[in-house]
Design a protein around this motif. Sequence first.
Motif, PDB file in Angstrom:
ATOM      1  N   LEU A 131      -6.814   2.412   4.054  1.00 42.36           N
ATOM      2  CA  LEU A 131      -6.150   1.503   4.977  1.00 42.36           C
ATOM      3  C   LEU A 131      -7.024   1.263   6.213  1.00 42.36           C
ATOM      4  N   ARG A 132      -7.632   2.332   6.688  1.00 41.84           N
ATOM      5  CA  ARG A 132      -8.445   2.242   7.896  1.00 41.84           C
ATOM      6  C   ARG A 132      -9.661   1.339   7.692  1.00 41.84           C
ATOM      7  N   ARG A 133     -10.212   1.327   6.502  1.00 43.91           N
ATOM      8  CA  ARG A 133     -11.408   0.527   6.210  1.00 43.91           C
ATOM      9  C   ARG A 133     -11.059  -0.853   5.677  1.00 43.91           C
ATOM     10  N   GLY A 134      -9.778  -1.132   5.551  1.00 46.18           N
ATOM     11  CA  GLY A 134      -9.358  -2.458   5.103  1.00 46.18           C
ATOM     12  C   GLY A 134      -9.748  -2.773   3.681  1.00 46.18           C
ATOM     13  N   GLN A 135      -9.705  -1.795   2.795  1.00 49.30           N
ATOM     14  CA  GLN A 135     -10.057  -2.048   1.399  1.00 49.30           C
ATOM     15  C   GLN A 135      -9.038  -2.994   0.769  1.00 49.30           C
ATOM     16  N   THR A 136      -9.498  -3.815  -0.136  1.00 47.46           N
ATOM     17  CA  THR A 136      -8.625  -4.804  -0.761  1.00 47.46           C
ATOM     18  C   THR A 136      -7.663  -4.137  -1.731  1.00 47.46           C
ATOM     19  N   ALA A 137      -6.631  -4.856  -2.043  1.00 48.38           N
ATOM     20  CA  ALA A 137      -5.637  -4.334  -2.982  1.00 48.38           C
ATOM     21  C   ALA A 137      -6.267  -4.036  -4.341  1.00 48.38           C
ATOM     22  N   ALA A 138      -7.192  -4.892  -4.754  1.00 54.22           N
ATOM     23  CA  ALA A 138      -7.842  -4.691  -6.055  1.00 54.22           C
ATOM     24  C   ALA A 138      -8.675  -3.414  -6.054  1.00 54.22           C
ATOM     25  N   ASP A 139      -9.373  -3.146  -4.981  1.00 59.46           N
ATOM     26  CA  ASP A 139     -10.185  -1.928  -4.905  1.00 59.46           C
ATOM     27  C   ASP A 139      -9.315  -0.680  -4.892  1.00 59.46           C
ATOM     28  N   ILE A 140      -8.226  -0.731  -4.163  1.00 59.36           N
ATOM     29  CA  ILE A 140      -7.332   0.429  -4.093  1.00 59.36           C
ATOM     30  C   ILE A 140      -6.708   0.698  -5.464  1.00 59.36           C
ATOM     31  N   GLN A 141      -6.301  -0.366  -6.125  1.00 61.81           N
ATOM     32  CA  GLN A 141      -5.705  -0.187  -7.449  1.00 61.81           C
ATOM     33  C   GLN A 141      -6.711   0.406  -8.431  1.00 61.81           C
ATOM     34  N   SER A 142      -7.941  -0.082  -8.391  1.00 63.56           N
ATOM     35  CA  SER A 142      -8.959   0.432  -9.300  1.00 63.56           C
ATOM     36  C   SER A 142      -9.230   1.910  -9.037  1.00 63.56           C
ATOM     37  N   TRP A 143      -9.299   2.284  -7.757  1.00 68.45           N
ATOM     38  CA  TRP A 143      -9.566   3.682  -7.396  1.00 68.45           C
ATOM     39  C   TRP A 143      -8.516   4.612  -8.007  1.00 68.45           C
ATOM     40  N   TRP A 144      -7.236   4.293  -7.744  1.00 66.81           N
ATOM     41  CA  TRP A 144      -6.184   5.214  -8.175  1.00 66.81           C
ATOM     42  C   TRP A 144      -5.900   5.105  -9.666  1.00 66.81           C
ATOM     43  N   ALA A 145      -6.216   3.954 -10.254  1.00 66.18           N
ATOM     44  CA  ALA A 145      -6.047   3.847 -11.704  1.00 66.18           C
ATOM     45  C   ALA A 145      -7.019   4.767 -12.413  1.00 66.18           C
ATOM     46  N   GLN A 146      -8.219   4.881 -11.901  1.00 66.34           N
ATOM     47  CA  GLN A 146      -9.207   5.774 -12.493  1.00 66.34           C
ATOM     48  C   GLN A 146      -8.782   7.230 -12.378  1.00 66.34           C
ATOM     49  N   ARG A 147      -8.025   7.529 -11.358  1.00 68.30           N
ATOM     50  CA  ARG A 147      -7.573   8.906 -11.124  1.00 68.30           C
ATOM     51  C   ARG A 147      -6.150   9.146 -11.621  1.00 68.30           C
ATOM     52  N   LYS A 148      -5.627   8.142 -12.328  1.00 70.50           N
ATOM     53  CA  LYS A 148      -4.318   8.254 -12.969  1.00 70.50           C
ATOM     54  C   LYS A 148      -3.201   8.570 -11.970  1.00 70.50           C
ATOM     55  N   GLU A 149      -3.335   7.962 -10.767  1.00 69.72           N
ATOM     56  CA  GLU A 149      -2.280   8.080  -9.764  1.00 69.72           C
ATOM     57  C   GLU A 149      -2.003   6.693  -9.173  1.00 69.72           C
ATOM     58  N   VAL A 150      -1.629   5.774 -10.047  1.00 76.04           N
ATOM     59  CA  VAL A 150      -1.414   4.393  -9.629  1.00 76.04           C
ATOM     60  C   VAL A 150      -0.240   4.290  -8.659  1.00 76.04           C
ATOM     61  N   TRP A 151       0.652   5.270  -8.709  1.00 74.26           N
ATOM     62  CA  TRP A 151       1.800   5.213  -7.818  1.00 74.26           C
ATOM     63  C   TRP A 151       1.373   5.186  -6.339  1.00 74.26           C
ATOM     64  N   ARG A 152       0.222   5.770  -6.049  1.00 74.61           N
ATOM     65  CA  ARG A 152      -0.254   5.733  -4.663  1.00 74.61           C
ATOM     66  C   ARG A 152      -0.638   4.308  -4.258  1.00 74.61           C
ATOM     67  N   TYR A 153      -1.226   3.578  -5.173  1.00 82.93           N
ATOM     68  CA  TYR A 153      -1.527   2.169  -4.885  1.00 82.93           C
ATOM     69  C   TYR A 153      -0.256   1.385  -4.645  1.00 82.93           C
ATOM     70  N   GLU A 154       0.776   1.624  -5.495  1.00 81.95           N
ATOM     71  CA  GLU A 154       2.036   0.912  -5.319  1.00 81.95           C
ATOM     72  C   GLU A 154       2.655   1.226  -3.960  1.00 81.95           C
ATOM     73  N   ALA A 155       2.493   2.455  -3.518  1.00 82.54           N
ATOM     74  CA  ALA A 155       3.032   2.818  -2.207  1.00 82.54           C
ATOM     75  C   ALA A 155       2.276   2.107  -1.082  1.00 82.54           C
ATOM     76  N   LEU A 156       0.973   2.000  -1.232  1.00 81.04           N
ATOM     77  CA  LEU A 156       0.172   1.401  -0.170  1.00 81.04           C
ATOM     78  C   LEU A 156       0.371  -0.109  -0.060  1.00 81.04           C
ATOM     79  N   ARG A 157       0.771  -0.745  -1.139  1.00 79.56           N
ATOM     80  CA  ARG A 157       1.040  -2.189  -1.038  1.00 79.56           C
ATOM     81  C   ARG A 157       2.523  -2.467  -0.852  1.00 79.56           C
ATOM     82  N   CYS A 158       3.268  -1.402  -0.504  1.00 81.43           N
ATOM     83  CA  CYS A 158       4.683  -1.520  -0.160  1.00 81.43           C
ATOM     84  C   CYS A 158       5.549  -1.967  -1.332  1.00 81.43           C
TER      85      CYS A 158
END
Length: 998
Positions: A332-359
């Motif tokens: 959030l602090r670095r302003g990463q895009t939604a697509a980048d955040i989703q890709s990060w957590w999808a690789q780590r099998k914790e997509v729920w964190r992405y869903e939380a960050l995009r409200c």
Amino acid sequence: MAPITRSSVHGRALESERSGSHESSYTAGENGEDQEMADDYDDESAAEGAKFLITTVIRLPNILTLLLYHTNSGPRHQSPYQFSAQDILRPLQDTADRVSRQAEEFAKQLDKFNINRETTDQSLWDDALVLLERFSAITRTRLQKTAVDDSDGQLNKIRLEEDLWVLARNLLACNSPETVNNAQIAQESRLGDLHQYSSNTELWTAFLDSDAVAQEYETILSWLQDRAAETTEPIEDLLHSLTEKSERGNGVWSAGPIYTQAAIKQQKRTRVWSKPLDPTAPGLKRTHVRPSDNKSLVAQLDPDSRTRESAVLQNQDEFHEQAAWQTCWEMLRRGQTAADIQSWWAQRKEVWRYEALRCCGQKASEMAESPWLRILNLATNPEWVDRCKALAHNPAIVDRYQKAVYGILCGDDDVSRLASETIDDYLFALFNALLIERYQHYIQAYRNKLTEPAAIAYRPQPDSHDNIRQHVSRVQSDQATKSESHVPHKVIEMAMVSKDYDAFFLSMGRAAAHVAHATGQGFEMIDPSTAESNEVSQVNAQDHDSARIVVHVQLILQALGFLDSVYMDHEYEMENNIVSYINFLQSIGRFQLIPLYASRLSDKRAQHVLGSILIKVKESKERDTIVKLMKKEDLNLPEIIMGIFSLANIDDLRKLQHKDLPTPPRITIPGGTAKFAVLRVKPQLMTGNVSEAVENAVRSVEWCRYVDAESWGGAAWCVSSLYKIFLFQGDFVALRQLLDRVSLSEISLAAVGMNLNFADGEPLIENGGDEDEEMDEDRVQPMSPSRKRRDPLAEHPLTRSGTDRETLAFKSLIWRQLEQLATAIDTLDIFQETADNLEANRSNPTLLRTYKRDLKKALDDVRTAIAPLLDNDFLSQPQDNSDEYQLRVIRNHYIPECILAYNSVLWFAGHFVSRAWLVECMELAQRVAEVPMLTNAFVEGKRMKELVRAFAVDSEALLQANEQSGPKAKKMKTEKGNSDIWKVSWKEQGPIDLEALD
């Protein structure tokens, strides 16, 4: 960081938008004025600036002495200092060159910025935006050329400067007349265009278009995010310690609480349970515990299990959880895009964190590259805001990053600050909260519009500048961030984001005064009464790069009308910032850049500053260039030249106006024997070392060559005043310097194109006699009487209008006559030196002939120089009462001195050249008796006794010379006839009682 042009969807610039920035009238004169200004900045002055910086700022005397010793001494031994002088000085030279080039580049760009337009003119704002972009480009080039082995602090400083120019540019774009006007139009229409099926993207776009303040906040947030992304180390490196403690290993991408999951599976196998583990099962709290502290482990692994079950995870999972929430914060602090955040957590099998960050809101493909998806979705998922607030304040959650993430998502500034470590972190939390607050206000207006279709207008909330300034003040005093606020440029950033321009520039102006008087550099240009300032401003005022940023931002904001009120009340302190930068340009030898910045000062301040600085310019070529630039900037050149003179001689000018002027020293001393006691000029009267004060004084009037005919009277007053100062001080060495370097003939030709040394408009006719007549020892040419006497002037010469030759000559009258007096003293000094050489070499026929020839030439020069002093009007036409008193003192002292010295010259010539010169002594006596001015000078100067004694000696010498006449003696001739009138018989009966003649 590239300039950000607001996109209502993505919040950051597209390449096509950046390439299409306005140039307007800003570049209209680029091939003309810019080239002209570039020609004026030569490489020689850059080299001078580099040398100055090295020799004055860097003090290495002992080291350099040691280096030179080891380099130049006899036997060469291997030494750690050998050949290292170049290595030490080279980086200093490079630094000086870089500083000088950068100052020139900034000046060139500023010079093209035309400020003579109304602040409501959009072209003025467009040009200001282009100017800021070019400043950023200059800094970017410097960053690219900065050596990679330079200190991190220096690189970060340059990078921050580049980003500050981007921030200033983008904030100004949000305040331009065009942006404000478009926002006002949107407030009346955009809300009415929305309906119940409008997407979050449409709602967000309408919000930003309708709220110019929200655009500012979005700009600042984007800038802070980009800064964090560019300057902070990668997330993997930042979390390296926590990752090791989580014991996931390298290359293992599966995440989640795997160690706690293994413990749960172990319990299920032990109990042979196929269903989920029941937290209330008997004995579970005794066996299902964490080994390190025997705390109960969670029995189920949903994200809120720890809070719901009041249990813990295994230590490794706890570290992983901490790393995960810190990662969320950094994303959030670095302003990463939604697509980048989703890709990060999808690789780590914790997509729920992405869903939380995009409200947990809508997925909009057009927002995949936007960092604002988390804010957009608040429009359709208001429950998420309440849930995040509850979690942010839940005491069961102890991880500060987890709380801070929830605070960012719901816009809670107080909670968001828990994870903040730097000033930028605090500012990010603040502006995130302010932007969400304004967006929610718009959402509420949108919902009201759905129930009341007629309500189509929108009124944004007032700005939060006061709140921001309080926040910035708190950050500066907080112990955690206080030291960071002292970092150069940081205070500039805080002033920009808070728009607290008045207080910031005022504080910097006072700090500039404090630094000037504390260091002794440029203090003469700043009033010490403005020297109170805070510590942070003083730190930045001592940093030349910060001072450069401050002055250029100030000049731009002043042109756009942001600083009108503070300039009205505190103009002097505000101009201190410009003066401080001018002093810096002076210190690096970039005098050609100074007129540009001086033109941004008030008239009186510009005259004072330039008067203090330009006195140090020695080379005529550089003066010509500076004058050309001052004219280009429409600076009042005559007033500046007057300022140069006044500041260089202020103390002496005050003394000159005093009623009790000192008695000037004599130029003569007694000489000869008691029987033939004559005066002689003091040896080496006008030779000697020139002091720095004298050099500055003479240099101050050398600028008079640049005045015009309308201002010639002021120039004449300056030079005349300096002549008076030197004459009263008896500084004859200075008088010689002034005579040689500031002659009326040369200066008037340069300034008004006329040689005003000839008051009647015609030069003196030189003697056209042949060589035989010139070498005739017994033929004496009479002294030329003065030209026709004029009536007293009807008006003050310096205020008389007109630029014709006669008027300008009248204005130069006192200058001309004082120059004639100085010339007379100079020629008397030269004659005395020649006479001394002749007497010392009387036994050497070869040298005697040479010196006798020199004596004749010196004698002719003396007679020519003395002639104007015998005019009854000489120094007798004052310009005012003060001038009348000063000239009377000078006349009553120096006229007798020169006449007595001239009489000694004639007496000496009568003995060593020809007896005819003794006749001239008698002519001189007659002249003194006939001219009232001469008679009064001797009487008022109380020198009549000396005059009588001198003429008595002349008479005796003449009579003795006549007795020596005989058949072979040459006949003495004068232009008026034979000298028989002076032939009398003389028999010396004893020594003459000269006292009786008195």
